[in-house]
Scaffold this active site. Structure first.
Site, PDB file in Angstrom:
ATOM      1  N   GLN A   1      -4.791  -1.651   9.438  1.00  0.00           N
ATOM      2  CA  GLN A   1      -4.626  -3.115   8.999  1.00  0.00           C
ATOM      3  C   GLN A   1      -5.449  -4.145   9.508  1.00  0.00           C
ATOM      4  O   GLN A   1      -5.068  -4.337  11.019  1.00  0.00           O
ATOM      5  CB  GLN A   1      -3.243  -3.441   8.626  1.00  0.00           C
ATOM      6  CG  GLN A   1      -3.032  -4.746   7.789  1.00  0.00           C
ATOM      7  CD  GLN A   1      -3.603  -4.840   6.206  1.00  0.00           C
ATOM      8  OE1 GLN A   1      -3.263  -3.791   5.631  1.00  0.00           O
ATOM      9  NE2 GLN A   1      -4.130  -5.902   5.866  1.00  0.00           N
TER      10      GLN A   1
ATOM     11  N   ASP B   1     -11.374   2.738   3.826  1.00  0.00           N
ATOM     12  CA  ASP B   1     -11.827   1.232   3.728  1.00  0.00           C
ATOM     13  C   ASP B   1     -13.308   1.200   3.451  1.00  0.00           C
ATOM     14  O   ASP B   1     -13.723   0.160   3.239  1.00  0.00           O
ATOM     15  CB  ASP B   1     -11.438   0.545   4.996  1.00  0.00           C
ATOM     16  CG  ASP B   1     -10.117  -0.383   4.704  1.00  0.00           C
ATOM     17  OD1 ASP B   1      -9.748  -0.647   3.818  1.00  0.00           O
ATOM     18  OD2 ASP B   1      -9.433  -0.685   5.845  1.00  0.00           O
TER      19      ASP B   1
ATOM     20  N   LYS C   1       0.869  -1.172  -0.147  1.00  0.00           N
ATOM     21  CA  LYS C   1       0.112   0.197   0.013  1.00  0.00           C
ATOM     22  C   LYS C   1       0.831   1.289   0.002  1.00  0.00           C
ATOM     23  O   LYS C   1       0.775   2.046  -0.684  1.00  0.00           O
ATOM     24  CB  LYS C   1      -0.827   0.055   1.234  1.00  0.00           C
ATOM     25  CG  LYS C   1      -2.144  -1.111   1.074  1.00  0.00           C
ATOM     26  CD  LYS C   1      -2.683  -1.229   2.352  1.00  0.00           C
ATOM     27  CE  LYS C   1      -3.958  -2.446   2.147  1.00  0.00           C
ATOM     28  NZ  LYS C   1      -4.536  -3.025   3.231  1.00  0.00           N
TER      29      LYS C   1
END
Ligand code: NDP
Length: 288
Positions: free
Chosen positions: A97, A120, A53
């Site tokens: 994460q 997200d 990422k």
């Protein structure tokens, strides 16, 4: 023989566009879109995802920072970091994460992220927006699947769409997005009786179960579009999907490989969401 849906190719094309748009946005506003990624603990798979990422942000001209916290981090410590990043004007997107260590509640952490920085799209406010169809962000994996369908000109409207799996991050939002595109959607899960009776009716079959080779050729209709979200690591270390490619491919019209199908799209959609978040923060956001 099915046409392979090449997620890597689609992803490269979209990232080139995102790079151009990021540059144009910077020229227009003087702002560089910024992403903060937080990782707690030392899970090797998570570490790889986070590295990828960070690297992807650099490649499209975005700023990114990685916060690595130890496995025994207290929930309050993580929440304090999120609070600081919520206030930080050079950060437009925050991603924690998952999974998190046991002492930290995922629910508390997701709720602590400012919904405007929730790239997200897991925050309840953003989940609500998706239900209503008036969203800025979409969860990256299901959004990536929709981009693949769009890229290959695969129509969704009026089609029987079957989603196997109902997780909050893949199955449920996937079903909502297919519905939004006027698909007739069935969601299957571990309590579904006679799964094959459902999958055999699918014009578009999206599988997100987490079981290697779970969907076999006898469960798929001739000519179906088969999207395999699953990522499973085999004993030899190689990745495999939830779909038994060898038996399904001869029946499908389109099929995603694993790796190289849905996987590359997820980070691409994260980049898209980060640019969107920066646009929203600067008041120059005009489209979904
Ligand atoms: P979850 O474990 O959260 O959900 C799995 C789903 O599969 C559940 O809804 C479960 O049903 C359902 N299921 C389990 N067994 C069966 C069965 N026998 N019949 C029908 N349904 C069943 O997984 P995720 O959604 O997070 O991930 C799914 C897969 O996708 C994994 O392989 C994961 O690694 C991969 N993934 C890939 C991503 C990418 O970037 N390509 C991103 C995210 C995930 P129930 O709800 O009843 O328990």
């Amino acid at each position: 023989m099915a046409q392979r849906i090449e997620g890597k190719t689609v992803s490269e094309s979209l990232r080139a566009t995102i790079r151009t748009e990021t540059e144009a946005f910077r020229k227009e506003t003087g702002v560089t879109p910024g992403l903060a990624v937080i990782i707690v603990g030392d899970d090797p798979a998570s570490a790889v995802y986070v590295r990828n990422k960070h690297k992807a942000c650099g490649e499209v001209g975005m700023y990114s920072e990685v916060h690595t916290l130890p496995q025994d981090t207290a929930e309050d410590t993580l929440l304090a970091l999120i609070d600081r990043l919520n206030q930080d004007t050079k950060i437009h997107g925050i991603l924690v994460q998952l999974p998190l260590p046991k002492q930290i509640s995922e629910e508390h952490v997701i709720a602590a992220i400012d919904p405007r920085k929730d790239v997200d799209a897991f925050h309840p406010v953003n989940v609500g927006h998706i239900m209503l169809g008036d969203y800025h962000f979409l969860p990256c994996t299901p959004a990536g699947v929709m981009e693949l369908l769009r890229f290959y000109n695969i129509p969704v409207s009026g089609k029987n769409c079957v989603v196997v799996g109902r997780s909050n991050i893949v199955g449920k939002p996937q079903a909502m997005l297919l519905l939004e595109q006027n698909g007739t959607v069935t969601i299957c899960h571990s309590r579904t009786t006679d799964l094959a009776a459902h999958t055999l009716r699918a014009d578009i079959l999206v599988v997100a179960v987490g079981k290697p080779n779970f969907i076999t050729g006898d469960m798929v209709k001739e000519g179906a579009v088969v999207i395999d979200v699953g990522i499973n690591r085999k004993a030899d270390g190689k990745l495999t999907g939830d779909v038994d490619y060898a038996s399904v491919e001869p029946k499908a019209s389109f099929i995603t490989p694993v790796p190289g199908g849905v996987g590359p799209m997820t980070i691409t959609m994260l980049l898209k969401n980060t640019l969107t978040a920066a646009r929203v923060a600067c008041g120059v956001f005009s489209q979904k």
